[in-house]
Design an enzyme around this catalytic site. Structure first.
Site, PDB file in Angstrom:
ATOM      1  N   GLY A   1      -4.849  -1.453   0.024  1.00  0.00           N
ATOM      2  CA  GLY A   1      -3.848  -0.475  -0.412  1.00  0.00           C
ATOM      3  C   GLY A   1      -3.966   0.875   0.282  1.00  0.00           C
TER       4      GLY A   1
ATOM      5  N   ASP B   1      11.193  -7.018   8.494  1.00  0.00           N
ATOM      6  CA  ASP B   1      10.808  -6.080   7.426  1.00  0.00           C
ATOM      7  C   ASP B   1      10.645  -4.668   7.982  1.00  0.00           C
ATOM      8  OD1 ASP B   1       8.584  -7.508   8.688  1.00  0.00           O
ATOM      9  OD2 ASP B   1       7.286  -6.195   7.525  1.00  0.00           O
TER      10      ASP B   1
ATOM     11  N   LYS C   1       2.541   6.218   1.781  1.00  0.00           N
ATOM     12  CA  LYS C   1       1.860   5.028   2.329  1.00  0.00           C
ATOM     13  C   LYS C   1       0.369   5.302   2.346  1.00  0.00           C
ATOM     14  CE  LYS C   1       2.431   3.369   6.829  1.00  0.00           C
ATOM     15  NZ  LYS C   1       3.399   2.865   7.800  1.00  0.00           N
TER      16      LYS C   1
ATOM     17  N   ASP D   1       8.353   2.247  10.837  1.00  0.00           N
ATOM     18  CA  ASP D   1       7.081   1.565  11.079  1.00  0.00           C
ATOM     19  C   ASP D   1       6.510   1.861  12.461  1.00  0.00           C
ATOM     20  OD1 ASP D   1       4.847  -0.128  11.316  1.00  0.00           O
ATOM     21  OD2 ASP D   1       5.625  -1.339   9.661  1.00  0.00           O
TER      22      ASP D   1
ATOM     23  N   ARG E   1       0.845  -1.200   0.000  1.00  0.00           N
ATOM     24  CA  ARG E   1       0.000   0.000   0.000  1.00  0.00           C
ATOM     25  C   ARG E   1       0.876   1.242   0.000  1.00  0.00           C
ATOM     26  NH1 ARG E   1      -1.760   1.006   6.159  1.00  0.00           N
ATOM     27  NH2 ARG E   1      -0.159  -0.218   7.181  1.00  0.00           N
TER      28      ARG E   1
HETATM   29  P1  AMP Z   1       2.869  -3.234   8.053  1.00  0.00           P
HETATM   30  O1  AMP Z   1       1.970  -3.797   9.098  1.00  0.00           O
HETATM   31  O2  AMP Z   1       2.504  -1.843   7.638  1.00  0.00           O
HETATM   32  O3  AMP Z   1       4.322  -3.390   8.373  1.00  0.00           O
HETATM   33  O4  AMP Z   1       2.602  -4.114   6.763  1.00  0.00           O
HETATM   34  C1  AMP Z   1       3.003  -5.468   6.617  1.00  0.00           C
HETATM   35  C2  AMP Z   1       2.729  -5.899   5.192  1.00  0.00           C
HETATM   36  O5  AMP Z   1       1.325  -5.844   4.901  1.00  0.00           O
HETATM   37  C3  AMP Z   1       3.396  -5.045   4.132  1.00  0.00           C
HETATM   38  O6  AMP Z   1       3.722  -5.876   3.051  1.00  0.00           O
HETATM   39  C4  AMP Z   1       2.295  -4.071   3.777  1.00  0.00           C
HETATM   40  O7  AMP Z   1       2.485  -3.497   2.514  1.00  0.00           O
HETATM   41  C5  AMP Z   1       1.068  -4.948   3.825  1.00  0.00           C
HETATM   42  N1  AMP Z   1      -0.171  -4.179   4.099  1.00  0.00           N
HETATM   43  C6  AMP Z   1      -0.533  -3.644   5.287  1.00  0.00           C
HETATM   44  N2  AMP Z   1      -1.710  -3.012   5.169  1.00  0.00           N
HETATM   45  C7  AMP Z   1      -2.109  -3.146   3.890  1.00  0.00           C
HETATM   46  C8  AMP Z   1      -3.257  -2.693   3.148  1.00  0.00           C
HETATM   47  N3  AMP Z   1      -4.239  -2.001   3.707  1.00  0.00           N
HETATM   48  N4  AMP Z   1      -3.302  -3.011   1.829  1.00  0.00           N
HETATM   49  C9  AMP Z   1      -2.318  -3.720   1.247  1.00  0.00           C
HETATM   50  N5  AMP Z   1      -1.226  -4.182   1.889  1.00  0.00           N
HETATM   51  C10 AMP Z   1      -1.120  -3.888   3.192  1.00  0.00           C
HETATM   52 MG    MG Z   2       6.084  -2.501   7.979  1.00  0.00          MG
END
Ligand code: AMP
Ligand code: MG
Length: 479
Positions: free
Chosen positions: A119, A246, A106, A256, A86
């Site tokens: 996304g 990550d 983001k 993050d 996203r």
């Molecule tokens: P995060 O929790 O932000 O570290 O995200 C972990 C993974 O989930 C990453 O690959 C993000 O891009 C994906 N992700 C989190 N929220 C979304 C969303 N609303 N739509 C698409 N991908 C997401």
């Molecule tokens: Mg992350």
């Protein structure tokens, strides 16, 4: 003046970053704009331009938006494919100090890595990241920063319907441990080598890229930066909450700000993240996890270091084994600084350990206790009745240490913030922003946080701890 962007990362090629445009959205509106950061980036834009560019509706010339590929260990389990689901890297700007800064959106729409996600990013997590990253920056903790939050006219469906937002993150790079894991897991060693060279160019130019020892040197520098980062987190009471590989950058910047929160009452086992059931990312477990994460990075380098795996392992082991002792030295020095000492001899180490035990037993606030101790240099009054013996010992050691009281007081003031972004204030500000779509409370809250080591007109308003609130406080990953 509209600036030109570079596209160094996008130029690495499709395996690293898939060209993807931010999605079209209606009525982007600027909610938060970081003027000092914009100036450092040499950006001078009207409000309409800010909203257009930092929602991805308009592109800077030279921009080649991409979704970055990465993998990662999440709560200890390897996921070979995560990636920007996203988010879009728009490209890079040079700041006024000629450092490369990556500009990353983001909440800007779906990408080839989206899986089932929409996304998008909701307004509350977007504003949370703005407040937390800017507060951390002002506290002197290495961190990615936030340039803007734009709202969209879209309604997102989370637990409840909410407003969509797009946040602009500024980072010296987005090279995560997970980026290296992505290529290592696929046996793509040429690409892995490219990443190593990029990390050296961007973050550790003191390493010679032509020497065979460069991987070991890179690992060693990354470990040092990681230790510096975690020590700083623990200095101010920051709990990251989701130290998956990550979410760990090779630059050593905090990234993050999902389920992060502040430690208030001192308890090393403090966890606020709703999904961290085992306490893997608890306050005092952060150094152990950082070491675990460094082992994951070292594993990526093994095939590059030597064809003979055992030889390679023999080279990285001393660095990994050195993590804990090096961390401990840095950690106790940090605690010594918080108590006004320039060094951490065994007596001072013991004194700081005893203080932490007292704080935990009496359920005292971490920030407030150190702040009281700092002010008590003038008043000479113990902050708590059960502290009297400890306090006398501290005073004696300070006298033995024979630094001037001015030096002691300066050192303590520099290491003990008067103000941190307390959890209950954050939640109140976010609730207000969501209901009123207004930035007013955010600016009020951030004002004293811009100088957290000095007393400002509004510092006191936000200093008070709220232990009851934290008893049931839960944070969530920002989706
Ligand atoms: P995060 O929790 O932000 O570290 O995200 C972990 C993974 O989930 C990453 O690959 C993000 O891009 C994906 N992700 C989190 N929220 C979304 C969303 N609303 N739509 C698409 N991908 C997401
Ligand atoms: Mg992350």
């Amino acid at each position: 003046m509209i600036r030109m962007m570079q596209h160094q990362y996008a130029d690495l090629g499709r395996q690293f970053a898939i060209p993807t445009l931010p999605e079209k959205i209606g009525h982007p509106k600027i909610l938060l704009w970081n003027q000092p950061l914009a100036e450092q980036l040499g950006l001078d834009l009207t409000e309409t331009e800010q909203a257009q560019y930092f929602s991805g509706q308009k592109l800077f010339s030279g921009s080649k938006p991409v979704a970055m590929a990465y993998a990662g260990h999440q709560f200890g389990h390897f996921n070979p494919q995560l990636g920007d689901g996203r988010a879009h890297l728009l490209g890079e700007f040079n700041n006024l100090r000629r450092q490369i800064q990556e500009i990353h959106l983001k909440g800007s729409g779906r990408t080839p890595f989206s899986r089932n996600g929409d996304g998008r990013c909701a307004i509350k997590p977007a504003v949370r990241e703005y407040i937390m990253s800017e507060a951390m920056y002002a506290l002197g903790v290495p961190t990615t920063r936030t340039l803007a939050v734009v709202t969209t006219d879209e309604t997102l469906f989370r637990q409840q319907p909410t407003t969509g937002a797009i946040i602009t993150r500024v980072a010296t790079s987005h090279l995560r441990i997970g980026t290296f894991e992505y290529f290592a897991a696929r046996g793509l060693y040429v690409e892995l080598e490219q990443l190593v060279d990029l990390a050296i160019d961007r973050h550790y130019p003191q390493i010679n890229k032509n020497e065979p020892n460069k991987y070991i040197k890179l690992l060693s520098h990354v470990i040092d930066k990681q230790i510096e980062l975690i020590v700083n987190w623990m200095r101010v009471g920051f709990i990251h909450g989701v130290m998956n590989t990550d979410n760990i950058l090779l630059s050593g910047e905090t990234i993050d700000y999902g389920p992060c929160a502040m430690l208030e009452v001192y308890n090393p086992a403090t966890v606020f993240s709703s999904i961290d059931e085992s306490g893997r990312y608890a306050f005092a477990n952060q150094p152990n996890i950082a070491q675990w994460n460094m082992v994951r990075l070292a594993e990526c380098f093994i095939p590059l270091i030597d064809d003979n795996q055992n030889h390679a392992i023999n080279q990285v082991m001393p660095l990994l084994e050195g993590f804990v002792p090096t961390f401990k030295t840095a950690y106790y020095l940090m605690l010594a600084h918080k108590l006004g000492f320039n060094e951490a001899n065994p007596a001072i180490k013991k004194l700081s350990q005893e203080l932490l035990v007292l704080m935990q037993q009496n359920q005292l606030d971490y920030t407030q206790t150190f702040d009281y101790l700092t002010s008590s240099l003038q008043s000479k009054q113990s902050p708590h009745p059960t502290f009297n013996d400890w306090y006398e010992k501290w005073q004696m050691l300070l006298t033995e240490n024979n630094a001037s009281s001015h030096e002691t007081s300066m050192l303590m003031r520099q290491n003990n913030p008067l103000l941190i972004p307390r959890n209950y204030h954050i939640e109140a500000v976010l609730a207000h922003v969501e209901t009123h779509q207004s930035a007013e409370r955010v600016w009020k809250f951030l004002k004293p946080l811009e100088s957290p080591y000095t007393l400002t007109e509004t510092t006191e308003k936000y200093q008070k701890p709220n232990p009851e609130f934290n008893e049931s406080y839960q944070t969530f990953c920002g989706t």
